[in-house]
Design a protein around this motif. Structure first.
Motif, PDB file in Angstrom:
ATOM      1  N   VAL A   1       0.731  -1.276  -0.008  1.00 57.77           N
ATOM      2  CA  VAL A   1       0.342   0.381  -0.438  1.00 57.77           C
ATOM      3  C   VAL A   1       1.047   0.996   0.019  1.00 57.77           C
ATOM      4  O   VAL A   1       0.435   2.302  -0.414  1.00 57.77           O
ATOM      5  CB  VAL A   1      -1.238   0.349   1.084  1.00 57.77           C
ATOM      6  CG1 VAL A   1      -2.158  -1.476   1.115  1.00 57.77           C
ATOM      7  CG2 VAL A   1       0.159   0.280   3.156  1.00 57.77           C
ATOM      8  N   LEU A   2       2.065   1.023  -0.271  1.00 60.32           N
ATOM      9  CA  LEU A   2       2.947   2.759   0.124  1.00 60.32           C
ATOM     10  C   LEU A   2       2.670   2.995  -0.417  1.00 60.32           C
ATOM     11  O   LEU A   2       2.914   4.768  -0.552  1.00 60.32           O
ATOM     12  CB  LEU A   2       4.404   2.065   0.361  1.00 60.32           C
ATOM     13  CG  LEU A   2       5.893   3.397   0.094  1.00 60.32           C
ATOM     14  CD1 LEU A   2       4.986   4.363   1.593  1.00 60.32           C
ATOM     15  CD2 LEU A   2       7.089   2.528   0.133  1.00 60.32           C
ATOM     16  N   GLU A   3       2.893   2.799  -1.714  1.00 58.06           N
ATOM     17  CA  GLU A   3       2.858   3.928  -3.498  1.00 58.06           C
ATOM     18  C   GLU A   3       1.494   4.852  -3.327  1.00 58.06           C
ATOM     19  O   GLU A   3       0.964   5.535  -3.494  1.00 58.06           O
ATOM     20  CB  GLU A   3       3.061   2.933  -4.521  1.00 58.06           C
ATOM     21  CG  GLU A   3       3.162   3.765  -5.925  1.00 58.06           C
ATOM     22  CD  GLU A   3       3.386   2.794  -7.783  1.00 58.06           C
ATOM     23  OE1 GLU A   3       3.211   3.285  -7.534  1.00 58.06           O
ATOM     24  OE2 GLU A   3       3.829   1.525  -6.912  1.00 58.06           O
ATOM     25  N   ASP A   4      -0.159   3.507  -3.012  1.00 60.51           N
ATOM     26  CA  ASP A   4      -1.117   4.504  -2.907  1.00 60.51           C
ATOM     27  C   ASP A   4      -0.515   5.239  -2.306  1.00 60.51           C
ATOM     28  O   ASP A   4      -1.693   6.185  -1.790  1.00 60.51           O
ATOM     29  CB  ASP A   4      -2.225   3.192  -2.709  1.00 60.51           C
ATOM     30  CG  ASP A   4      -2.494   2.485  -3.690  1.00 60.51           C
ATOM     31  OD1 ASP A   4      -1.701   3.613  -5.210  1.00 60.51           O
ATOM     32  OD2 ASP A   4      -2.678   1.621  -3.764  1.00 60.51           O
ATOM     33  N   CYS A   5      -0.289   4.807  -1.197  1.00 58.59           N
ATOM     34  CA  CYS A   5      -0.447   5.981   0.549  1.00 58.59           C
ATOM     35  C   CYS A   5       0.265   6.964  -0.127  1.00 58.59           C
ATOM     36  O   CYS A   5      -0.406   8.467   0.290  1.00 58.59           O
ATOM     37  CB  CYS A   5      -0.072   5.270   1.730  1.00 58.59           C
ATOM     38  SG  CYS A   5      -1.154   4.210   2.222  1.00 58.59           S
ATOM     39  N   VAL A   6       1.513   7.267  -0.240  1.00 59.10           N
ATOM     40  CA  VAL A   6       1.962   8.713  -0.692  1.00 59.10           C
ATOM     41  C   VAL A   6       1.235   8.582  -2.007  1.00 59.10           C
ATOM     42  O   VAL A   6       1.160  10.467  -2.022  1.00 59.10           O
ATOM     43  CB  VAL A   6       3.293   7.932  -1.827  1.00 59.10           C
ATOM     44  CG1 VAL A   6       4.273   9.147  -2.342  1.00 59.10           C
ATOM     45  CG2 VAL A   6       4.375   7.269  -0.390  1.00 59.10           C
ATOM     46  N   GLU A   7       0.840   8.245  -2.922  1.00 63.10           N
ATOM     47  CA  GLU A   7      -0.192   9.145  -4.348  1.00 63.10           C
ATOM     48  C   GLU A   7      -1.445   9.654  -3.283  1.00 63.10           C
ATOM     49  O   GLU A   7      -1.194  10.519  -4.005  1.00 63.10           O
ATOM     50  CB  GLU A   7      -0.816   7.910  -5.188  1.00 63.10           C
ATOM     51  CG  GLU A   7      -1.440   8.860  -5.725  1.00 63.10           C
ATOM     52  CD  GLU A   7      -1.178   9.239  -6.459  1.00 63.10           C
ATOM     53  OE1 GLU A   7      -1.898   9.851  -7.817  1.00 63.10           O
ATOM     54  OE2 GLU A   7      -0.645   9.531  -7.291  1.00 63.10           O
TER      55      GLU A   7
END
Length: 461
Positions: free
Chosen positions: A436-442
């Motif tokens: 989920v890191l990429e989605d959270c940063v987005e």
């Protein structure tokens, strides 16, 4: 807040190196007594830079001499506009100390303390510190933050045997140094959350007796940023106590885990890349605490996005299928740091932090089973990112990347790159392992997201 001497005594019982801490008004007068208690009849040598020599170094040397002790001529770092905790400076001091057996008395803050700490270790002798600013938590920490071969690292060495912190000296320090210390102390909020995560997932158990040293006084010590900015001595007393307690906790844990999490990884990355270091400029370098302050806001905001997820329904099998092999991870790390002095060290740290399929599967299963309770514990530990930003602003700390010279692109990349330089398990690793890191940063940078509005305001300012 008033000094809790009982809490200090409790912390000293947990500490491995530091035996005496004296905090208060006019305690500079006790330097000779503290030195005798810690070093007996040993000769002394003050180590300072040109500024800290004037602030307190001459007074310390004078009081030691007046007690009848042998005091050598002070070692003064001079000539450079700004002293850095580089290994070359450690070597210079080590060579000088090797000519005698005097116990060093470091008079200064972060840089002086780290240099003396490592040099004393290399000379196999204990040392004492007289604090000149409440600017960081490293006074009583077990290691020294030193840059060697372009890589900022914590080099192992004992903490000082004794520390003296005179409030009259601390309150006259430059305001930016006090603000920096506040930034470093407030970071223990998110650092504590990261330790909770690591504990719950079986990575690194919390040591209750050490945890309480940092987290016990933390809310009170960080609760008066405006008073601290105004020079209130009681607020200063709370700040320096909190910083020193953090260092003592690191001694008790034999690790910086009690005081350092993902927010420090942000700062360490930026420090390695030279952010805020302008050898040709007239401005002082960007402090560690200021970089940590922006990192703390960043991690508090990231936690809010992660806590919005429901990992009780985590598909472990899907997460395992998406998990890259080590050769893919290494390529990504090398691409992230290609051609920099950090590249090989980042690969080493990432390799140490990597896990096999069995360990990852077990960790994800634990997360799914424990998420409800873990999320409640994290919400109790954390404070909202908006409040973090407000408290830091009240203490005159920077809270946005633009204020520390970071553009939006480089700042955003930090969320991925920072986890590659340290093997410590943090929220960055949890978010990465669950995919989920990429989605959270987005979400943080998308229109209406936490950073989108603040980056826009900074550009318009």
């Amino acid at each position: 807040m008033t000094l809790d001497e009982g809490r200090i005594r409790e912390a000293l019982r947990e500490a491995t190196d530091t035996k005496d801490v004296v905090i208060g008004e006019e305690v500079l007068d006790s330097v000779a007594e503290v030195f005798e208690h810690s070093f007996g009849d040993s000769a002394a040598i003050v180590v300072a830079d040109e500024h800290t020599l004037q602030v307190a170094g001459n007074a310390v040397g004078g009081r030691l001499e007046a007690s009848g002790r042998e005091v050598m001529a002070p070692f003064v770092f001079a000539g450079e506009p700004t002293l850095h905790a580089d290994y070359e400076n450690v070597e210079t001091l080590t060579q000088s100390l090797s000519d005698h057996r005097a116990a060093p008395v470091a008079v200064g803050s972060g840089t002086i303390n780290d240099i003396v700490k490592r040099a004393s270790h290399e000379c196999e002798r204990p040392y004492m510190n007289v604090a000149t600013a409440a600017s960081m938590d490293g006074y009583t920490s077990f290691g020294a933050s030193i840059t060697k071969d372009g890589f900022k690292q914590t080099m192992e060495c004992p903490a000082p045997r004794a520390v003296v912190a005179d409030l009259a000296v601390l309150t006259t320090a430059p305001a930016r140094m006090t603000s920096s210390g506040y930034g470093d102390l407030l970071a223990k909020i998110t650092a504590g959350a990261d330790w909770i995560v690591a504990d719950a997932l079986g990575v690194e158990p919390i040591k209750p007796e050490v945890w309480s040293l940092v987290q016990g006084p933390l809310r009170e010590a960080t609760g008066r940023p405006a008073d601290l900015r105004a020079g209130d001595p009681r607020a200063m007393e709370g700040l320096i106590e909190g910083l020193i307690m953090s260092g003592l906790a690191m001694q008790g844990a034999s690790s910086s885990r009690p005081a350092s999490g993902a927010e420090h990884q942000f700062s360490h990355l930026w420090e390695m890349e030279g952010l805020g270091q302008d050898p040709e400029g007239d401005e002082p370098p960007l402090s560690h605490g200021f970089k940590v302050a922006v990192g703390t806001v960043s991690i508090a905001a990231l936690y809010e996005r992660v806590l919005a997820r429901d990992f009780t329904t985590l598909d472990t099998e899907a997460a395992m299928c998406a998990w890259p092999a080590w050769d893919q991870v290494e390529r990504r790390v090398r691409d992230a740091f290609a051609g920099t002095p950090v590249e090989d060290a980042a690969v080493t740290e990432s390799r140490a932090n990597s896990v096999g399929d069995a360990t990852l599967s077990q960790r994800l299963d634990l997360l799914r089973e424990r998420w409800s309770d873990l999320r409640d514990r994290l919400r109790e530990q954390l404070i909202p990112a908006d409040q973090v930003q407000a408290q830091l602003s009240d203490a005159e700390c920077p809270t946005t990347p633009a204020e520390i010279g970071l553009n939006a692109e480089r700042f955003r990349a930090t969320f991925d790159r920072a986890r590659m330089i340290r093997r410590r398990y943090t929220i960055l690793d949890l978010a990465n392992e669950t995919g989920v890191l990429e989605d959270c940063v987005e979400e943080l940078f998308a229109d209406g997201g936490f950073w989108a509005t603040r980056l826009h305001s900074a550009r318009g300012a």
